[in-house]
Design an enzyme around this catalytic site. Sequence first.
Site, short mmCIF file in Angstrom:
data_model
loop_
_atom_site.label_atom_id
_atom_site.label_comp_id
_atom_site.label_asym_id
_atom_site.label_seq_id
_atom_site.Cartn_x
_atom_site.Cartn_y
_atom_site.Cartn_z
N LEU A 1 4.24 -1.64 5.93
CA LEU A 1 4.90 -1.38 4.72
C LEU A 1 5.15 -0.22 4.48
O LEU A 1 4.27 0.65 4.41
CB LEU A 1 4.21 -2.33 3.71
N LEU A 2 6.42 0.27 3.82
CA LEU A 2 6.65 1.49 3.32
C LEU A 2 6.83 1.02 1.83
O LEU A 2 7.26 0.24 1.28
CB LEU A 2 8.00 1.80 4.05
N ASN A 3 6.22 2.23 1.02
CA ASN A 3 6.57 2.22 -0.43
C ASN A 3 6.97 3.56 -0.73
O ASN A 3 7.78 4.42 0.07
CB ASN A 3 6.03 1.54 -1.36
N ASP A 4 6.65 4.20 -1.84
CA ASP A 4 7.24 5.43 -2.33
C ASP A 4 7.35 6.69 -1.44
O ASP A 4 6.60 6.90 -0.82
CB ASP A 4 6.15 6.03 -3.51
N GLN B 1 4.34 6.50 1.30
CA GLN B 1 3.33 5.35 1.33
C GLN B 1 3.35 4.67 2.34
O GLN B 1 4.37 3.73 2.46
CB GLN B 1 3.30 4.77 -0.13
N TYR C 1 -2.80 7.62 -2.55
CA TYR C 1 -1.94 7.25 -3.29
C TYR C 1 -0.86 8.35 -3.41
O TYR C 1 -1.01 9.48 -3.02
CB TYR C 1 -2.28 6.48 -4.63
N SER C 2 0.34 7.97 -4.04
CA SER C 2 1.44 8.98 -4.17
C SER C 2 1.26 10.24 -4.85
O SER C 2 0.48 10.48 -5.63
CB SER C 2 2.52 7.98 -5.03
N ASP D 1 -0.21 9.80 -9.23
CA ASP D 1 0.97 10.48 -8.66
C ASP D 1 1.18 11.51 -9.30
O ASP D 1 2.35 11.88 -10.16
CB ASP D 1 2.07 9.21 -9.36
N GLU E 1 4.93 5.00 -13.60
CA GLU E 1 4.43 5.41 -12.52
C GLU E 1 5.27 6.91 -12.25
O GLU E 1 6.58 6.81 -12.63
CB GLU E 1 4.34 4.50 -11.50
#
Length: 486
Positions: A41-44, A60, A103-104, A165, A223
Amino acid sequence: MDLEKYKTIKSATREESENFDKIRCNNVYRPIFHVTPPHGLLNDPNGFCYFNNEYHLFYQWYPFGTIHGMKHWMHLTSSDLYSWQEHGSKITPIEQYESHGAYSGAAFIEDNSAYLFYTGNVKHGNERDANQCLATLHKDNRVEKSSHNPIISSFPKGYTGHVRDPKIVKKGDLYYMLLGAQREKDLKGSIIIYSSNNLIDWSLKGELSIDIDADFNEAFMFECPDLLEVDGKDVLIFSPQGISPKQEKFHNRYNVVYCIGKIDWASLTFTVTHWDELDRGFDFYAPQTMANSPIEPTLIAWAGTDNNLPSEQYGWVNCLTAPRKLSIQDNKLHQTLVPMNEHNAKPSLASSELASGEVIRLESLSFSLDIDYAQASNLSISIFDDFDHEFIFTVDNKNNKLVMDRTHYNHNSKEYEFGSIRYCTLTEESNALTLLCDQSIIELFSDKGRNVFTSLFFPSNGNQYLKITFDEISEIKATLQYINKI
Ligand code: FRU
């Protein structure tokens, strides 16, 4: 289950690695010039910057499955922002202070050095803690965590463990760190600010007061704060969670807003002269702008946020948007595509060949379509297949609305809690649209980039068609260009 979810790529077994290779080789739904995870999984987007004559981007990444598990920072580099070379996980959470994920965060470049700030996510049962951390990106692409980590240990009094973040900006001799946060007293979202004179020792200055009574104040969490200057004005971008829909805005589970105005560092106040939702589509979240950009201010975002997407069956999920240049016109933020190298595009359709309603069989689903249309042409663009799947964009001239309808791409019934139609009121004099399509993502730029729609879609593997309908008496000019593998 938690042990499985919170393991790092370092512990991948041979069997898992073999499976990763298989996932990587499968191209179903995979965009060719948008960033996707090789597996998982990819996020930010994270740490987006220009450094050492190259563009660097991280995201991420959970490598083991299509869920939000242990987040790593995957590293990529590029010379044109469209073709990316992948370098693997460069921030792998193996320390106590990041025990449940890196985290980001964002990059900060100064004096030819690149610093990466991120949040070490820690969970104790249901309790959450957050540590702010620093790593250096070296010129040979090594990333080294600071021996001072965590540079900010835990979260300040008055806030919950949802503090994350980091984004760094410099004003005069001081560095400021913006963090997304949640207040303890009313469980509402906010942005808090620390300052430092050496990037290592930080002290809390307080909360940023965003000087406007806006819909986003009802959010339970902000966020991914970002702050930059665009055309001489301060622009604050963040991703508030928990806003209810208002007219044409906020129809997604999570949404993104921007504020144009002026930040006053002494009073920690952002005076807003205009704010709006940043993207009108279904799938757009946690954008980040490039640090040290040698070109115009440039933004990239996570196209995703929902669960149960069809690509999960192939072992990966989500992508990033195309890179977008930011500008301000008439006190509104505009987003336009960073131009692509000419040799990647193959000119196809010329406008004179086009009759209203004519069906064009698409050679590939990676293309850009530019359309200039007349005021009252009642334009409609449809992308469809042999199985009644259809994605429609309509300019409703009577009501001056642009409507995006993916009702017939019913890829995720759960997502339809949030509806399958998005629209905006057209404001600019411009009658031009650009539609960028890449296998399973569509980005639509209208109103000279003032209204942009991002959406995922999951077409069947049969034939795909394009149909452009308009009032015959009006003239339209259309250019279709297929985009080759970059
Ligand atoms: C936004 C976000 C960030 C967090 C990261 C975790 O999508 O929730 O706030 O740092 O994703 O992956």
